[in-house]
Scaffold this motif. Structure first.
Motif, mmCIF file in Angstrom:
data_model
loop_
_atom_site.group_PDB
_atom_site.id
_atom_site.type_symbol
_atom_site.label_atom_id
_atom_site.label_comp_id
_atom_site.label_asym_id
_atom_site.label_seq_id
_atom_site.Cartn_x
_atom_site.Cartn_y
_atom_site.Cartn_z
ATOM 1 N N PHE A 180 39.979 1.128 -35.107
ATOM 2 C CA PHE A 180 40.734 1.022 -33.926
ATOM 3 C C PHE A 180 40.082 0.085 -32.746
ATOM 4 O O PHE A 180 40.714 -0.563 -32.138
ATOM 5 N N ALA A 181 38.786 -0.027 -32.589
ATOM 6 C CA ALA A 181 37.961 -0.975 -31.975
ATOM 7 C C ALA A 181 38.379 -2.214 -32.288
ATOM 8 O O ALA A 181 38.677 -3.222 -31.485
ATOM 9 N N ALA A 182 38.258 -2.584 -33.773
ATOM 10 C CA ALA A 182 38.682 -3.772 -34.163
ATOM 11 C C ALA A 182 40.107 -4.190 -33.614
ATOM 12 O O ALA A 182 40.492 -5.163 -33.623
ATOM 13 N N ALA A 183 41.233 -3.389 -34.101
ATOM 14 C CA ALA A 183 42.461 -3.653 -33.495
ATOM 15 C C ALA A 183 42.597 -3.741 -32.148
ATOM 16 O O ALA A 183 43.242 -4.480 -31.673
ATOM 17 N N GLY A 184 41.654 -3.012 -31.196
ATOM 18 C CA GLY A 184 41.929 -3.409 -29.808
ATOM 19 C C GLY A 184 41.591 -4.887 -29.481
ATOM 20 O O GLY A 184 41.822 -5.366 -28.528
ATOM 21 N N LEU A 185 40.395 -5.204 -30.057
ATOM 22 C CA LEU A 185 39.796 -6.450 -30.079
ATOM 23 C C LEU A 185 41.004 -7.580 -30.416
ATOM 24 O O LEU A 185 41.069 -8.750 -29.693
ATOM 25 N N MET A 186 41.918 -7.134 -31.139
ATOM 26 C CA MET A 186 42.888 -8.224 -31.669
ATOM 27 C C MET A 186 44.320 -7.746 -30.531
ATOM 28 O O MET A 186 45.390 -8.359 -30.758
ATOM 29 N N SER A 187 44.303 -6.840 -29.544
ATOM 30 C CA SER A 187 45.407 -6.442 -28.858
ATOM 31 C C SER A 187 46.054 -7.455 -28.194
ATOM 32 O O SER A 187 47.240 -7.519 -28.029
ATOM 33 N N ILE A 188 45.404 -8.458 -27.505
ATOM 34 C CA ILE A 188 45.990 -9.606 -26.793
ATOM 35 C C ILE A 188 46.926 -10.373 -27.800
ATOM 36 O O ILE A 188 47.920 -10.707 -27.750
ATOM 37 N N LYS A 189 46.294 -10.772 -29.005
ATOM 38 C CA LYS A 189 46.738 -11.201 -30.158
ATOM 39 C C LYS A 189 48.219 -10.823 -30.516
ATOM 40 O O LYS A 189 49.155 -11.455 -30.672
ATOM 41 N N ILE A 190 48.055 -9.561 -30.725
ATOM 42 C CA ILE A 190 49.124 -8.520 -31.192
ATOM 43 C C ILE A 190 50.436 -8.626 -30.224
ATOM 44 O O ILE A 190 51.431 -8.764 -30.484
ATOM 45 N N ALA A 191 49.819 -8.430 -28.823
ATOM 46 C CA ALA A 191 51.007 -8.699 -27.646
ATOM 47 C C ALA A 191 51.615 -9.792 -27.534
ATOM 48 O O ALA A 191 52.722 -9.762 -27.382
ATOM 49 N N VAL A 192 50.760 -10.972 -27.750
ATOM 50 C CA VAL A 192 51.422 -12.182 -27.661
ATOM 51 C C VAL A 192 52.572 -12.525 -28.812
ATOM 52 O O VAL A 192 53.594 -13.221 -28.666
ATOM 53 N N VAL A 193 52.163 -12.060 -30.059
ATOM 54 C CA VAL A 193 52.838 -12.214 -31.153
ATOM 55 C C VAL A 193 54.276 -11.198 -31.052
ATOM 56 O O VAL A 193 55.482 -11.689 -31.437
ATOM 57 N N ALA A 194 54.084 -10.019 -30.530
ATOM 58 C CA ALA A 194 54.950 -9.045 -30.343
ATOM 59 C C ALA A 194 56.107 -9.697 -29.292
ATOM 60 O O ALA A 194 57.324 -9.616 -29.700
ATOM 61 N N GLU A 195 55.542 -10.238 -28.348
ATOM 62 C CA GLU A 195 56.448 -11.029 -27.146
ATOM 63 C C GLU A 195 57.077 -11.882 -27.707
ATOM 64 O O GLU A 195 58.285 -12.200 -27.438
#
Length: 115
Positions: free
Chosen positions: A91-106
């Motif tokens: 989950f820490a690794a997923a958190g490191l990708m959270s901005i990327k996830i947010a931009v793709v989701a947006e």
């Protein structure tokens, strides 16, 4: 990032924190990673602003700046690996990708609309 990107990022962080209902280590790991992601983003943003203002980019400055970002990523993952009873490394690794996830989701949520 735009204001809408930050709102989607907030939703992603909230969704990641909801995994704390399953195990608090999931939420703690995700929030640690998200904090690292925001720190790296702000560092890159400051670097890009300074390069644009100076009209010059030193390769040495860029190299050390990105090495510091890699050290932040490594620090988050090492911290979550050493303190397994507090943080979950995945989950820490997923958190490191959270901005990327947010931009793709947006981009999927608001496709066809201007930023």
């Amino acid at each position: 990032m735009t204001e809408r990107n930050w709102k989607v990022f907030g939703f992603v962080v909230l969704a990641g924190a909801c995994f704390g209902l399953l195990d608090f280590r999931f939420a703690a790991g995700f929030l640690l990673g998200a904090l690292g992601a925001v720190l790296m983003y702000k560092r890159i943003e400051a670097y890009c602003d300074s390069v644009i203002q100076a009209n010059y980019a030193s390769s040495k400055t860029a190299f050390f700046g990105f090495m510091i970002n890699y050290a932040i990523m490594a620090g988050v993952l090492v911290l979550s690996a050493l303190y397994r009873n507090v943080f979950n490394i995945f989950f820490a690794a997923a958190g490191l990708m959270s901005i990327k996830i947010a931009v793709v989701a947006e981009s999927f949520l608001f496709s066809g609309k201007e930023a």
